[in-house]
Design a protein around this motif. Structure first.
Motif, PDB file in Angstrom:
ATOM      1  N   LYS A  16     -20.352  13.321 -47.519  1.00 54.55           N
ATOM      2  CA  LYS A  16     -19.984  14.704 -47.141  1.00 54.55           C
ATOM      3  C   LYS A  16     -18.529  14.691 -46.675  1.00 54.55           C
ATOM      4  CE  LYS A  16     -21.385  17.519 -43.635  1.00 54.55           C
ATOM      5  NZ  LYS A  16     -22.299  18.201 -42.707  1.00 54.55           N
TER       6      LYS A  16
ATOM      7  N   GLY B  55     -29.308  19.646 -46.331  1.00 56.34           N
ATOM      8  CA  GLY B  55     -28.178  20.222 -45.602  1.00 56.34           C
ATOM      9  C   GLY B  55     -26.840  19.686 -46.076  1.00 56.34           C
TER      10      GLY B  55
ATOM     11  N   LEU C  87     -35.289  20.421 -42.912  1.00 54.94           N
ATOM     12  CA  LEU C  87     -34.116  20.640 -42.069  1.00 54.94           C
ATOM     13  C   LEU C  87     -33.194  21.700 -42.670  1.00 54.94           C
ATOM     14  CD1 LEU C  87     -32.263  18.093 -39.958  1.00 54.94           C
ATOM     15  CD2 LEU C  87     -30.914  19.648 -41.340  1.00 54.94           C
TER      16      LEU C  87
ATOM     17  N   ILE D 150     -28.994  28.034 -42.979  1.00 54.65           N
ATOM     18  CA  ILE D 150     -28.962  29.326 -42.272  1.00 54.65           C
ATOM     19  C   ILE D 150     -27.700  29.444 -41.427  1.00 54.65           C
ATOM     20  CG2 ILE D 150     -30.334  30.866 -40.773  1.00 54.65           C
ATOM     21  CD1 ILE D 150     -31.945  29.658 -43.103  1.00 54.65           C
TER      22      ILE D 150
ATOM     23  N   LEU E 205     -40.772  15.252 -50.320  1.00 55.22           N
ATOM     24  CA  LEU E 205     -39.976  14.800 -49.176  1.00 55.22           C
ATOM     25  C   LEU E 205     -40.613  13.574 -48.509  1.00 55.22           C
ATOM     26  CD1 LEU E 205     -37.442  16.305 -48.305  1.00 55.22           C
ATOM     27  CD2 LEU E 205     -38.804  17.460 -46.545  1.00 55.22           C
TER      28      LEU E 205
ATOM     29  N   LYS F  51     -32.775  31.487 -35.520  1.00 52.07           N
ATOM     30  CA  LYS F  51     -31.379  31.165 -35.814  1.00 52.07           C
ATOM     31  C   LYS F  51     -30.623  32.439 -36.209  1.00 52.07           C
ATOM     32  CE  LYS F  51     -28.107  27.997 -37.719  1.00 52.07           C
ATOM     33  NZ  LYS F  51     -27.797  26.736 -38.361  1.00 52.07           N
TER      34      LYS F  51
HETATM   35  P1  NAD Z   1     -29.619  15.527 -46.707  1.00 51.36           P
HETATM   36  O1  NAD Z   1     -29.126  16.707 -47.393  1.00 51.36           O
HETATM   37  O2  NAD Z   1     -28.735  14.335 -46.653  1.00 51.36           O
HETATM   38  O3  NAD Z   1     -31.033  15.140 -47.339  1.00 51.36           O
HETATM   39  C1  NAD Z   1     -31.744  14.031 -46.832  1.00 51.36           C
HETATM   40  C2  NAD Z   1     -32.290  13.176 -47.979  1.00 51.36           C
HETATM   41  O4  NAD Z   1     -33.373  13.860 -48.586  1.00 51.36           O
HETATM   42  C3  NAD Z   1     -31.285  12.903 -49.073  1.00 51.36           C
HETATM   43  O5  NAD Z   1     -31.438  11.560 -49.509  1.00 51.36           O
HETATM   44  C4  NAD Z   1     -31.714  13.846 -50.199  1.00 51.36           C
HETATM   45  O6  NAD Z   1     -31.364  13.372 -51.458  1.00 51.36           O
HETATM   46  C5  NAD Z   1     -33.203  13.882 -50.008  1.00 51.36           C
HETATM   47  N1  NAD Z   1     -33.884  15.068 -50.490  1.00 51.36           N
HETATM   48  C6  NAD Z   1     -33.496  16.348 -50.421  1.00 51.36           C
HETATM   49  N2  NAD Z   1     -34.456  17.169 -50.863  1.00 51.36           N
HETATM   50  C7  NAD Z   1     -35.470  16.392 -51.259  1.00 51.36           C
HETATM   51  C8  NAD Z   1     -36.767  16.652 -51.803  1.00 51.36           C
HETATM   52  N3  NAD Z   1     -37.224  17.892 -51.973  1.00 51.36           N
HETATM   53  N4  NAD Z   1     -37.571  15.595 -52.093  1.00 51.36           N
HETATM   54  C9  NAD Z   1     -37.141  14.330 -51.864  1.00 51.36           C
HETATM   55  N5  NAD Z   1     -35.960  14.029 -51.329  1.00 51.36           N
HETATM   56  C10 NAD Z   1     -35.124  15.045 -51.037  1.00 51.36           C
HETATM   57  O7  NAD Z   1     -29.986  15.815 -45.171  1.00 51.36           O
HETATM   58  P2  NAD Z   1     -30.627  17.037 -44.401  1.00 51.36           P
HETATM   59  O8  NAD Z   1     -31.382  16.404 -43.297  1.00 51.36           O
HETATM   60  O9  NAD Z   1     -31.303  18.014 -45.277  1.00 51.36           O
HETATM   61  O10 NAD Z   1     -29.343  17.764 -43.797  1.00 51.36           O
HETATM   62  C11 NAD Z   1     -28.463  17.084 -42.949  1.00 51.36           C
HETATM   63  C12 NAD Z   1     -27.093  17.684 -43.129  1.00 51.36           C
HETATM   64  O11 NAD Z   1     -27.139  19.061 -42.765  1.00 51.36           O
HETATM   65  C13 NAD Z   1     -26.023  17.042 -42.269  1.00 51.36           C
HETATM   66  O12 NAD Z   1     -24.861  16.904 -43.057  1.00 51.36           O
HETATM   67  C14 NAD Z   1     -25.774  18.066 -41.177  1.00 51.36           C
HETATM   68  O13 NAD Z   1     -24.488  18.017 -40.649  1.00 51.36           O
HETATM   69  C15 NAD Z   1     -26.024  19.351 -41.936  1.00 51.36           C
HETATM   70  N6  NAD Z   1     -26.404  20.489 -41.075  1.00 51.36           N
HETATM   71  C16 NAD Z   1     -25.677  21.612 -41.206  1.00 51.36           C
HETATM   72  C17 NAD Z   1     -25.986  22.709 -40.425  1.00 51.36           C
HETATM   73  C18 NAD Z   1     -25.218  23.983 -40.604  1.00 51.36           C
HETATM   74  O14 NAD Z   1     -25.375  24.913 -39.808  1.00 51.36           O
HETATM   75  N7  NAD Z   1     -24.409  24.088 -41.619  1.00 51.36           N
HETATM   76  C19 NAD Z   1     -27.041  22.652 -39.501  1.00 51.36           C
HETATM   77  C20 NAD Z   1     -27.768  21.465 -39.415  1.00 51.36           C
HETATM   78  C21 NAD Z   1     -27.428  20.378 -40.216  1.00 51.36           C
END
Ligand code: NAD
Length: 346
Positions: free
Chosen positions: A64, A93, A120, A127, A161, A214
């Protein structure tokens, strides 16, 4: 369930309980470029076929960053993306943050929407319009606040997931419950991940409730001048845990919430609340302590965007469902972190 929310920065359409195929209602596939990561791309090759192109980025928080952004911009140019091209972020995310950021800067702005594929992402990252990338060790150091046109929630996408990612998502649900919703906190206490995995109606209701909380906060303070800061509960030290210990966002937030509760006890939070949270986090397979060097954690935390010369803005709990912002001296933060960290074997 479908509804729209008009934020100062734009209206967002929420399509809850909607199959991915329903996307045709809100965009034209032939004019849409999908942004996703390699894990999600592999799972949904067929779903993505009707679209103009698919840009796949490597999965993982370490991607990222600006290198990924430049590579995406290059690929958008190769696909001849123009100002009427639509960008659809399908992923967790990390993907939605990157999609929103690229959409805000490519040719000074493209239309975009999200299909979050992690819990997440559904309850938090997709959101609120914040989109950021990391610079070196600093999380979300550069970013924009720009709302997507829509967010489509297809709960079936969560079926692939991993257990770890389910837990990560629940960290943010637990966060909303701590901040705003004692009833949700109790509901979570009475259930566990398996319950929500097996009960679609309960899962949808819980996602919708978290999204509502949120949205209420973002509606009141889209640009984070006040109330929106509350959403940083667990995130100030959480970001340091995430960066230094290289653990997923949700796990880091879990530890960060415990640190915040420990600090909150100095302002009157009953210690039993910290204990309840400790139990709840374990119930959702989230960490409650970690091996880490406190000084390294503090080095990262002292670079936080929310710091000043004396300390850093922390969200402290008054009770479950009620929180406030306080500036906390670095020494106090360090002592609280020490409660949840331990040294290595040597
Ligand atoms: P991510 O996007 O890295 O996904 C986590 C893992 O799950 C990755 O390996 C991805 O390939 C896998 N994955 C995704 N969807 C899947 C599915 N349906 N089946 C199997 N695997 C799947 O992590 P996350 O936890 O979704 O998000 C974390 C990120 O979000 C961080 O970068 C954080 O900073 C950001 N974030 C942003 C906000 C915002 O307000 N913009 C709020 C919270 C978090």
């Amino acid at each position: 369930m479908q509804y729209s929310v008009s934020f100062p920065g734009g209206a967002v359409r929420y399509l809850h309980n909607t199959h991915f195929a329903g996307i045709d209602e809100v965009l034209t596939p032939a004019n849409t470029i999908i942004m996703t990561d390699n894990n999600v791309a592999q799972l949904h090759t067929d779903l993505f076929k009707p679209f103009k192109a698919v840009i796949t980025i490597p999965a993982g928080e370490e991607h990222k960053n600006h290198t990924t952004i430049l590579s995406i911009i290059q690929q958008l140019m190769e696909h001849k993306a123009h100002r009427k091209t639509f960008l659809l972020g399908v992923g967790g995310g990390m993907v939605t943050d990157i999609t929103g950021f690229v959409a805000a800067i490519y040719m000074r702005g493209l239309r975009f929407g999200f299909v979050p594929t992690t819990l997440l992402g559904m309850v938090d990252a997709a959101i609120g319009g914040k989109n950021g990338i990391n610079i070196g060790l600093q999380k979300n150091m550069v970013g924009t606040i720009q709302q997507p046109e829509f967010i489509l929630f297809d709960n079936e996408l969560l079926s692939t997931l991993s257990d770890e990612e389910w837990s990560n998502g629940f960290a943010e649900v637990i966060k909303s419950a701590c901040l705003f919703d004692a009833a949700l906190f109790n509901e979570l206490t009475e259930n566990n991940i398996a319950y929500y995995q097996q009960n679609m109606a309960a899962l949808s209701a819980m996602v919708a409730k978290s999204v509502d909380w949120k949205n209420k906060i973002v509606l009141a303070d889209e640009r984070e001048n006040g109330m929106r800061k509350l959403l940083n509960f667990g995130h100030t030290s959480g970001h340091a845990f995430e960066t230094v210990c290289k653990i997923p966002h949700g796990q880091a937030v879990a530890l960060g919430m415990l640190v915040a509760c420990k600090i909150s006890e100095q302002f009157g939070l009953e210690a039993t609340v910290t204990e309840q949270l400790h139990t709840l986090l374990q119930q959702y397979n989230l960490p409650v302590s970690i091996q880490a060097d406190t000084n390294t954690l503090m080095d990262v935390l002292m670079m936080d965007k929310k710091r000043d010369n004396y300390g850093v803005d922390f969200i402290v709990l008054k009770s479950i469902g009620s929180a406030e912002i306080k500036n906390i001296e670095f020494d106090t933060v360090k002592k609280a972190i020490e409660e949840f960290t331990h040294a290595g074997d040597h």
